[in-house]
Design a protein around this motif. Structure first.
Motif, PDB file in Angstrom:
ATOM      1  N   LEU A   1       0.810  -1.219   0.000  1.00 40.00           N
ATOM      2  CA  LEU A   1       0.000   0.000   0.000  1.00 40.00           C
ATOM      3  C   LEU A   1       0.842   1.268   0.000  1.00 40.00           C
ATOM      4  O   LEU A   1       0.371   2.310  -0.437  1.00 40.00           O
TER       5      LEU A   1
ATOM      6  N   THR B   1       3.292   2.604  -6.847  1.00 38.09           N
ATOM      7  CA  THR B   1       2.409   2.066  -7.873  1.00 38.09           C
ATOM      8  C   THR B   1       1.150   1.428  -7.283  1.00 38.09           C
ATOM      9  O   THR B   1       0.383   0.781  -7.991  1.00 38.09           O
ATOM     10  N   ALA B   2       0.925   1.630  -5.989  1.00 36.71           N
ATOM     11  CA  ALA B   2      -0.169   0.919  -5.316  1.00 36.71           C
ATOM     12  C   ALA B   2      -1.517   1.148  -5.993  1.00 36.71           C
ATOM     13  O   ALA B   2      -2.235   0.197  -6.312  1.00 36.71           O
ATOM     14  N   THR B   3      -1.842   2.418  -6.236  1.00 35.40           N
ATOM     15  CA  THR B   3      -3.167   2.715  -6.796  1.00 35.40           C
ATOM     16  C   THR B   3      -3.286   2.158  -8.204  1.00 35.40           C
ATOM     17  O   THR B   3      -4.310   1.577  -8.553  1.00 35.40           O
TER      18      THR B   3
ATOM     19  N   GLU C   1      -9.118   0.633   1.794  1.00 38.66           N
ATOM     20  CA  GLU C   1      -8.909   1.716   0.837  1.00 38.66           C
ATOM     21  C   GLU C   1     -10.253   2.271   0.391  1.00 38.66           C
ATOM     22  O   GLU C   1     -11.127   1.525  -0.072  1.00 38.66           O
TER      23      GLU C   1
ATOM     24  N   LEU D   1     -10.937   4.069  -2.180  1.00 41.87           N
ATOM     25  CA  LEU D   1     -11.157   3.945  -3.620  1.00 41.87           C
ATOM     26  C   LEU D   1     -11.666   2.550  -3.964  1.00 41.87           C
ATOM     27  O   LEU D   1     -12.595   2.375  -4.759  1.00 41.87           O
ATOM     28  N   TRP D   2     -11.036   1.549  -3.388  1.00 39.97           N
ATOM     29  CA  TRP D   2     -11.444   0.157  -3.590  1.00 39.97           C
ATOM     30  C   TRP D   2     -12.908  -0.007  -3.204  1.00 39.97           C
ATOM     31  O   TRP D   2     -13.712  -0.557  -3.961  1.00 39.97           O
TER      32      TRP D   2
ATOM     33  N   MET E   1      -3.819  -1.539  -8.098  1.00 35.64           N
ATOM     34  CA  MET E   1      -5.173  -1.856  -7.646  1.00 35.64           C
ATOM     35  C   MET E   1      -6.177  -1.666  -8.776  1.00 35.64           C
ATOM     36  O   MET E   1      -7.034  -2.527  -9.020  1.00 35.64           O
ATOM     37  N   LEU E   2      -6.054  -0.547  -9.490  1.00 33.48           N
ATOM     38  CA  LEU E   2      -7.008  -0.283 -10.572  1.00 33.48           C
ATOM     39  C   LEU E   2      -6.882  -1.329 -11.673  1.00 33.48           C
ATOM     40  O   LEU E   2      -7.887  -1.792 -12.222  1.00 33.48           O
TER      41      LEU E   2
ATOM     42  N   TYR F   1      -6.844  -4.647   0.266  1.00 36.86           N
ATOM     43  CA  TYR F   1      -7.350  -3.319  -0.083  1.00 36.86           C
ATOM     44  C   TYR F   1      -8.599  -2.899   0.689  1.00 36.86           C
ATOM     45  O   TYR F   1      -9.155  -1.845   0.419  1.00 36.86           O
TER      46      TYR F   1
END
Lengths: 134, 769
Positions: B200, B204-206, B266, B268-269, B209-210, B263
């Motif tokens: 996290l 590059t985490a986001t 998060e 966003l998740w 995840m996307l 996630y």
């Protein structure tokens, strides 16, 4: 002296490229030969010019004197001339052949010739279609 | 014990290979046997897996590539593995009778076996690369399964669409998984999930995840990738029942659930999963009401289930995950049964148009009972497991905070549509007056009924034995999604409370939708805008756009025009030279010292003049002669600057060339002028001048640098002492660079042979005439 040579080589290159871009293959070939010559001149000039003395070791000496011309570009150019000649001869034969078989030396007209050849490469048509053709 | 984990995969692969040898009558039976054996193996593993401790095993590791190659079975994987192998068993039995007499049945069952193996591999893989390989294997096999009726254009298109969407999504997923691998330095899924903090905090985490979300969404047909699922109904019914209800489409859900411990906190998740899930569910429900084809109706209700599951995973608290797992099991049981029933109806009556069917209970009593049981679970009535799932959904969403109202309203509609569809399947098809059908309906053979019967009965048993379901299935799997132990105390009766009220409201909504269906359906189907602006239309446009783009780029880059290529070549060379000189500050203007110029400069004049004369020569013959002038002027230059050997070679070659050219030109239109248009002349002239300027500038730049004579000096010194030759140029050619010269001679010989081969037919012709 060398600057003048550089300009002459530039003009030769420009003329070679212009011929190379012509629509008919004989002119393209002339451009090709001239471009080879231009590159040979480029190599010669890059090895510095000026001396008229050939790169020969005199009878009473054991090494080349400083006054002699640079031997290295000459050796490279000799190879290049011969190879270029072989390639030009081969290309010329191709052009002659295309004139005899396709009746043209214009690459743009050779696309039609390709179109005639293509159908033979396709798999044999279905029997029903063959009947129609008959 | 741990090696048992690989046994199902091994059996699947061996059976896939062996299955190709079997006749169509027997091939599905082998598949059924393998599925049963897999089920038994996983059941045995599950029994030994007390207290949610995962079984792990390492296989085929490739350390050089950083692939661990492990398998791992925990509560979540176990539920999926049991569903895949268990439902698979009935699917094979079903396909055996459904496609009886079809010569392609061998291929179908081999593909189904391979698919099942891939699914089992994907849900037990603990290595991201292994997971990806199995994931894409499911996409590939689904391509062949959807395109089973490959003579039909519709089936081919649907297969391609499913492949492009799901396999493309798989590549996106791979990118995301690799980012995780790079961030953590391990390719083991469980190890990655354990290193939550590292993952996290990585930059590059986001992005990772996307990418993973997109991959899962394509597989599980979430908005905006939902369109492939209804189209995939072009597949034969056993395939739809297996891939598109219970297994493949749930693979995305599986991975979302698997990644959830990473996630779940998060924002966003949570928001992406919640809202895309709700959107998918609501859209699926709306579109389900438009359809009349039983399979397409069911496909859209599958969308609602997939959306609901995504939503539940996104809304993180414990209870939603319990709800998700309970609903997942319930849905897999009743939806696979429903698909098989739709196939039975289609098979026995000759139509699957919901409008044309009715009153089948007298002709097909056994099917009717299975349908009613499955429909009751689908509608979420007690004491079925579907009721359990639905109650839990409502109960968990009530805790979802401020968004609860919207989510529950959405779920009311979605579940209402499911109730209506359950009514459509059970009441409309089997009760009321019998409508005439293309074929005379009767109950199918036992092999086809075994699946619907067993699955529907399991739906009932699961509801009645809710405590055991909670303890053995839902609890461990929900625990795996949460990353912490979960005790799922499932019981049917909650007393009179808000949740029960919502269930009642759902039933009322569903009842109203069912009664209104004959009018709602044509009205919704009449709205053409849904077709025109739907995601499917977008897909078609995108595909057409890709083809157009490739056409344009091909026409631009690979136009087939020789001069075009050459122009590009020369322009790039000239621009490259000039730009490099400009950027490296390499332009040099040497001072002109007239004192160094002597008579030898006339050779330069010959070269430049001959070159220009060649360009301006009117006929081809003139051009040949002028180019010869260039050659002889070059030879003079060699002679003037201490290169007599080169000069003689140049003289010889030039003479030969002019002779050969003249000989060859006899057969050619030598009077022909250069026929370029004025515009072409300007273009070509520009490129030519740019090339000339570039070469001159390059040479001047080279001459401005000090000359490094070390190599030449070495040859000059070594020529006599080492090689015993006084002509240094010759010594270089035949001694120091003798191998080069040998190569040169070889090239020349090959050219001579080629020329001979080209010339010979012509010479023979001449001789004959």
């Amino acid at each position: 002296m060398e600057s003048l040579f550089a300009i002459a080589i530039g003009i030769l290159t420009a003329a070679a490229v212009y011929m190379f871009l012509a629509r008919d293959l004989p002119r393209v070939l002339i451009g090709f030969i001239m471009l080879g010559t231009a590159v040979n001149m480029l190599i010669l000039a890059a090895g510095r010019i000026g001396s008229i003395v050939p790169a020969l070791v005199a009878g009473n000496e054991s090494a080349l004197t400083a006054a002699a011309a640079n031997p290295l570009p000459q050796a490279l150019i000799l190879t290049a001339i011969v190879i270029g000649f072989g390639l030009a001869a081969f290309a010329l034969m191709l052009i002659v052949k295309s004139q005899r078989i396709l009746g043209t030396v214009m690459p743009e007209e050779m696309q039609e010739a390709e179109g005639d050849v293509a159908p033979q490469a396709l798999p044999a048509p279905a029997p029903a279609r063959r009947k129609d053709a008959a | 014990m741990t090696h048992l984990l690989a046994l199902p995969l091994l059996m699947g692969i061996v059976a896939s290979l062996a299955g190709t040898r079997l006749p169509p009558r027997h091939a599905p039976l082998l598949g059924a046997a393998v599925a049963a054996a897999c089920f038994a193996a996983y059941g045995f593993l599950g029994l030994g897996m007390a207290d949610g401790v995962a079984v792990e095993a390492a296989f085929w590791s490739v350390p050089a590539l950083g692939i661990g190659g492990g398998l791992r079975l925990d509560g979540l994987g176990l539920v999926f593995a049991l569903l895949i192998s268990g439902i698979g068993f009935f699917i094979f039995l079903y396909a055996h009778r459904y496609l009886e007499g079809d010569k392609r049945l061998t291929r179908l069952s081999v593909m189904l076996t391979l698919f099942m193996t891939a699914m089992l591999g994907a849900v037990t893989a603990d290595d991201v690369i292994v997971l990806f390989i199995f994931w894409e294997m499911t996409s590939l096999t689904s391509f062949f399964l959807v395109g089973y009726d490959h003579e039909k254009p519709g089936a081919r298109q649907a297969a391609l669409q499913a492949l492009l969407v799901t396999a493309g999504g798989g590549l996106v997923l791979l990118a995301g998984l690799l980012m995780l691998t790079v961030a953590t330095g391990t390719s083991s899924l469980s190890a990655i999930i354990a290193m939550r903090d590292i993952v996290l905090t990585d930059p590059t985490a986001t992005a990772a995840m996307l990418l993973i979300i997109v991959g899962c969404f394509t597989k599980s047909a979430q908005i905006p990738f939902h369109f492939w699922l209804p189209n995939a109904m072009a597949a034969p019914t056993p395939v739809s029942a297996y891939l598109h209800s219970a297994t493949m489409v749930k693979l995305g859900i599986y991975l979302l659930a698997r990644m959830n411990p990473l996630y779940q906190d998060e924002a966003l998740w949570q928001s992406i999963l919640t809202w895309f899930g709700l959107g998918t569910a609501a859209l699926g429900a709306l579109l389900a009401l438009r359809e009349t084809d039983l399979k397409r109706i069911l496909a859209y209700t599958t969308l609602t289930a997939l959306g609901t599951l995504t939503l539940l995973i996104g809304a993180a608290p414990t209870l939603t995950l319990t709800a998700a797992m309970a609903f997942l099991v319930a849905h897999a049981l009743y939806k696979a049964a429903m698909f098989m029933i739709a196939g039975i109806v289609d098979h026995e009556t000759g139509t699957r148009d919901a409008r044309a069917l009715g009153g089948l209970r007298k002709a097909m009593p056994a099917t009717a009972i299975a349908t009613v049981l499955a429909a009751l679970s689908m509608a979420g009535l007690p004491p079925f497991i579907g009721f359990l799932g639905k109650e839990l959904i409502y109960e968990s969403l009530l805790e979802a905070g401020p968004a609860a109202l919207l989510l529950i309203a959405g779920m009311l509609f979605v579940n209402g549509v499911n109730v209506a569809v359950a009514g459509l399947m059970a009441i409309r098809l089997f009760f009321g007056g019998q409508r005439p059908t293309p074929a005379r309906p009767h109950d199918p053979p036992a092999g086809m009924l075994a699946g619907p019967w067993t699955l529907a009965a399991l739906g009932l048993a699961g509801g009645l034995l809710s405590g055991a379901v909670g303890l053995w299935i839902v609890g461990p799997s929900a625990g795996a999604i949460l990353g912490a132990p979960v005790t799922a105390d499932l019981y049917l009766w909650h007393g009179f409370n808000l949740v029960l009220g919502l269930s009642g409201l759902t039933l009322a909504t569903g009842g109203a939708l069912y009664l209104g269906w004959p009018r709602i359906q044509p009205w919704l189907a009449g709205i053409a805008a849904i077709d025109r602006f739907g995601a499917n239309a977008g897909y078609e446009k995108g595909l057409a756009g890709i083809i157009r783009l490739s056409e344009v780029s091909t026409a631009l880059i690979q136009h087939g025009d020789l001069r075009g290529y050459l122009r590009t070549l020369f322009l790039v060379t000239a621009a490259g030279l000039l730009l490099t000189l400009l950027l490296r500050d390499g332009f040099a203007l040497p001072g002109f010292d007239s004192g160094t110029v002597d008579i030898r400069a006339l050779a330069f004049l010959g070269i430049a003049g001959g070159a220009l004369a060649t360009v301006f020569a009117r006929t081809l013959f003139g051009a040949v002669v002028c180019s010869g002038l260039v050659g002889f002027a070059t030879a003079l230059a060699f002679l003037f600057f201490g290169a007599p050997d080169v000069a003689f070679t140049q003289f010889a070659v030039e003479t030969l060339l002019v002779a050969i050219l003249a000989f060859a030109l006899v057969k050619m239109p030598i009077r022909r002028a250069d026929d370029r248009t004025a515009r072409d002349r300007v273009k070509d002239g520009g490129i030519a001048i740019a090339s000339g300027v570039a070469v001159t500038a390059l040479l001047l730049a080279v001459l401005a640098t000090p000359f490094d004579s070390r190599l030449s000096d070495w040859f000059g010194n070594a020529s006599l002492t080492d090689a015993f030759g006084r002509n240094v140029v010759n010594v270089i050619l035949v001694d120091f660079r003798a191998l080069d010269t040998l190569g040169e001679i070889t090239v020349l010989a090959i050219a001579a042979f080629a020329v001979l081969a080209l010339l010979r037919p012509m010479l023979q012709e001449t001789r004959k005439s």
